[in-house]
Design a protein around this motif. Structure first.
Motif, mmCIF file in Angstrom:
data_model
loop_
_atom_site.group_PDB
_atom_site.id
_atom_site.type_symbol
_atom_site.label_atom_id
_atom_site.label_comp_id
_atom_site.label_asym_id
_atom_site.label_seq_id
_atom_site.Cartn_x
_atom_site.Cartn_y
_atom_site.Cartn_z
ATOM 1 N N TYR A 35 0.737 -1.059 0.006
ATOM 2 C CA TYR A 35 -0.290 -0.311 -0.499
ATOM 3 C C TYR A 35 1.036 1.818 0.230
ATOM 4 O O TYR A 35 0.142 2.531 -0.816
ATOM 5 N N ASN A 156 -3.141 0.753 6.065
ATOM 6 C CA ASN A 156 -2.934 1.493 6.760
ATOM 7 C C ASN A 156 -1.856 2.212 6.739
ATOM 8 O O ASN A 156 -1.938 3.335 6.484
ATOM 9 N N ALA A 159 0.120 3.533 4.516
ATOM 10 C CA ALA A 159 -0.880 5.077 3.933
ATOM 11 C C ALA A 159 -0.772 5.536 4.916
ATOM 12 O O ALA A 159 -0.631 6.762 4.375
ATOM 13 N N ILE A 160 -0.062 4.850 6.251
ATOM 14 C CA ILE A 160 0.259 6.213 7.092
ATOM 15 C C ILE A 160 1.566 6.597 6.461
ATOM 16 O O ILE A 160 2.107 7.869 6.946
ATOM 17 N N TRP A 257 -12.592 1.952 -0.834
ATOM 18 C CA TRP A 257 -11.133 2.639 -0.275
ATOM 19 C C TRP A 257 -10.578 2.791 -1.524
ATOM 20 O O TRP A 257 -9.284 4.043 -1.274
ATOM 21 N N LEU A 261 -7.705 6.662 -0.929
ATOM 22 C CA LEU A 261 -6.318 6.364 -0.862
ATOM 23 C C LEU A 261 -6.126 7.303 -2.201
ATOM 24 O O LEU A 261 -4.846 7.437 -1.686
ATOM 25 N N TYR A 287 -5.745 7.069 8.847
ATOM 26 C CA TYR A 287 -5.187 6.360 8.362
ATOM 27 C C TYR A 287 -4.651 5.310 9.766
ATOM 28 O O TYR A 287 -5.023 4.076 9.604
ATOM 29 N N SER A 290 -7.755 4.153 10.834
ATOM 30 C CA SER A 290 -8.272 2.810 10.010
ATOM 31 C C SER A 290 -7.419 1.054 10.280
ATOM 32 O O SER A 290 -8.116 0.333 10.415
ATOM 33 N N SER A 291 -6.230 1.806 11.048
ATOM 34 C CA SER A 291 -5.360 0.796 11.143
ATOM 35 C C SER A 291 -6.046 -0.039 12.719
ATOM 36 O O SER A 291 -6.569 -1.253 12.740
ATOM 37 N N ALA A 351 -13.060 4.947 6.863
ATOM 38 C CA ALA A 351 -12.411 4.027 6.855
ATOM 39 C C ALA A 351 -12.180 3.182 7.440
ATOM 40 O O ALA A 351 -11.783 1.957 7.185
ATOM 41 N N GLN A 355 -12.290 -0.571 6.774
ATOM 42 C CA GLN A 355 -10.191 -2.028 6.813
ATOM 43 C C GLN A 355 -11.572 -3.137 7.629
ATOM 44 O O GLN A 355 -11.043 -4.236 8.282
#
Length: 451
Positions: A35, A156, A159-160, A257, A261, A287, A290-291, A351, A355
């Protein structure tokens, strides 16, 4: 041949989890890199727009090239991974997508970016079929949603990391180095993968206690060993309603998603004027949430199961609750008028819910299909998700965003998109329930009338 491992006198609590959670960590790392590599371009969009003179339509075309290649890759990669096995199949995919990510640095035209994104898409398609198959091989059914949630949280984390590093790299040494540095991480993962990974039946250091626990929901441990069972054709898999339940769920929700993104940095830029490193904190915040959602989405059904609820019912109830958590995103812009961070919060919750949904919908495949078909079914569903993303980009984002941008009302396009986001999961849940009410595992060798 079934693995022969020495019996251990250690208590179960001392041996359970030692290796399977290590494997989960490796899959988490791969998903993070996967990602991170695909998110880089969204953060470099302002730089690339200036250098290559892109508009929203050009960016949408490049995005479509990635999604189309990803979809086509999903169609075949599951079969390749089922054939090569998780060790070599996962390694091959990661090696190729890392080359593709680095290759972006050598592109000098808009067309070149489309080609580079297509190559990245087709090679990155291997991550989730390989990851889901690995999870099915290393975890009993009751733990798969949690394991999936943990490794899926890597998407995530990637993406972070991206907004915290990519703009800084671009500002410091140029946008090309952002592609090179992030792409090179895949080669680090490859070293760790070959050092630590093997399937349970051939893992030299796996204890008998943990091996038995991994296969505790299989009556005959021989079913967990490598066998000569024939592979199942796509056409046969498509005759099962369970396959179509997964396909529909991915087709309707994966595009959401993709939207987060690829368009979240642009939304923050166009709606609130954030540029460069200014987008790092709000994007990272989305994100981080999201995690939490990814791991929490795996914990919820596990908790229901531990309290006596049947696995299929726990999965279905969890997915319904998660779908309801997405809906408040329709109020993102209203809340954003009060404070930008309220919009960031509600987008982050949506988000996170996606996930959590993803952790569960992936697990439905190993719930409903034998391990020998898991990667293939995951690939079919992944292709459907990619096609849904293409359709959303081509018919909604490309046309709608270009139109509203041309008349100076881009906020209207985002308003419509947030309503699409809010309703997609409830629709998907309803259709999945109609197609697979109980999510029981099928017999691939049964006659059609008995399915």
């Amino acid at each position: 041949m079934i693995q022969t491992v020495p019996a251990t006198s250690a208590p179960v609590t001392d041996v359970i989890g030692k290796y399977r959670w290590t494997i989960c960590g490796l899959v988490f790392f791969a998903t993070t890199v996967n990602y991170l590599d695909r998110a880089v371009i969204s953060l470099l969009k302002p730089y690339l727009e200036t250098e290559f003179r892109w508009n929203s339509g050009d960016y949408a075309n490049i995005e479509i090239a990635f999604k189309l290649a990803y979809s086509l890759g999903m169609l075949g990669v599951g079969r390749i991974i089922d054939k090569l096995g998780t060790k070599m199949g996962y390694a091959l995919s990661t090696f190729l997508w890392s080359l593709a990510a680095i290759g972006h640095a050598f592109v000098s035209s808009t067309l070149g970016f489309s080609v580079a994104r297509a190559f990245l898409g087709v090679t990155e398609a291997g991550n989730f079929p390989a990851a889901i198959k690995t999870t099915a091989e290393w975890f009993p059914q009751k733990e798969r949603a949690l394991a999936t949630g943990i490794f899926n949280s890597g998407s995530n984390v990637g993406a972070i990391i991206a907004p915290l590093t990519v703009p800084l790299i671009a500002e410091s040494i140029g946008w090309k180095w952002a592609f090179v540095i992030t792409g090179a991480l895949g080669f680090v993962w490859l070293i760790l993968w070959f050092v630590y990974y093997e399937v349970p039946a051939r893992h030299a250091r796996l204890t008998k206690a943990e091996f038995d626990y991994i296969h505790s929901d299989v009556d005959d441990l021989a079913a967990a060993a490598i066998t000569s069972q024939p592979k199942v054709s796509w056409f046969k898999l498509l005759t099962f309603r369970q396959t179509w339940a997964f396909v529909v769920g991915k087709f309707l929700t994966d595009p959401i998603w993709w939207f987060y993104l690829f368009w979240l940095p642009d939304f923050l830029n166009k709606q609130y004027g954030l540029k460069g490193t200014e987008v790092a904190l709000p994007v990272a915040a989305v994100y981080v949430l999201s995690s939490i959602g990814s791991v929490g989405g795996g914990w919820v059904p596990l908790n229901f199961i531990r309290n006596g609820m049947p696995a299929f019912k726990a999965r279905k109830l969890s997915m319904l609750l998660i779908a309801l958590c997405v809906f408040p995103i329709v109020f993102a812009q209203y809340l954003g008028q009060l404070n930008m961070w309220l919009a960031v919060l509600v987008i982050g919750i949506a988000a996170a819910a996606h996930q959590a949904w993803s952790a569960n919908i992936f697990t439905t495949v190993s719930d409903m299909f034998p391990k020998r078909a898991v990667a293939s079914v995951t690939g079919i569903g992944g292709m459907a998700g990619g096609l849904g993303g293409i359709l959303l980009s081509a018919l909604v984002q490309k046309r709608m965003f270009v139109y509203y941008e041309s008349i100076g009302q881009l906020q209207t396009a985002y308003f419509i998109m947030f309503w699409i986001c809010g309703g997609a999961y409830l629709l998907a849940w309803g259709l999945m329930h109609l197609l697979a009410p109980k999510m029981k595992q099928i017999d691939l060798d049964a006659e059609p009338a008995t399915r």
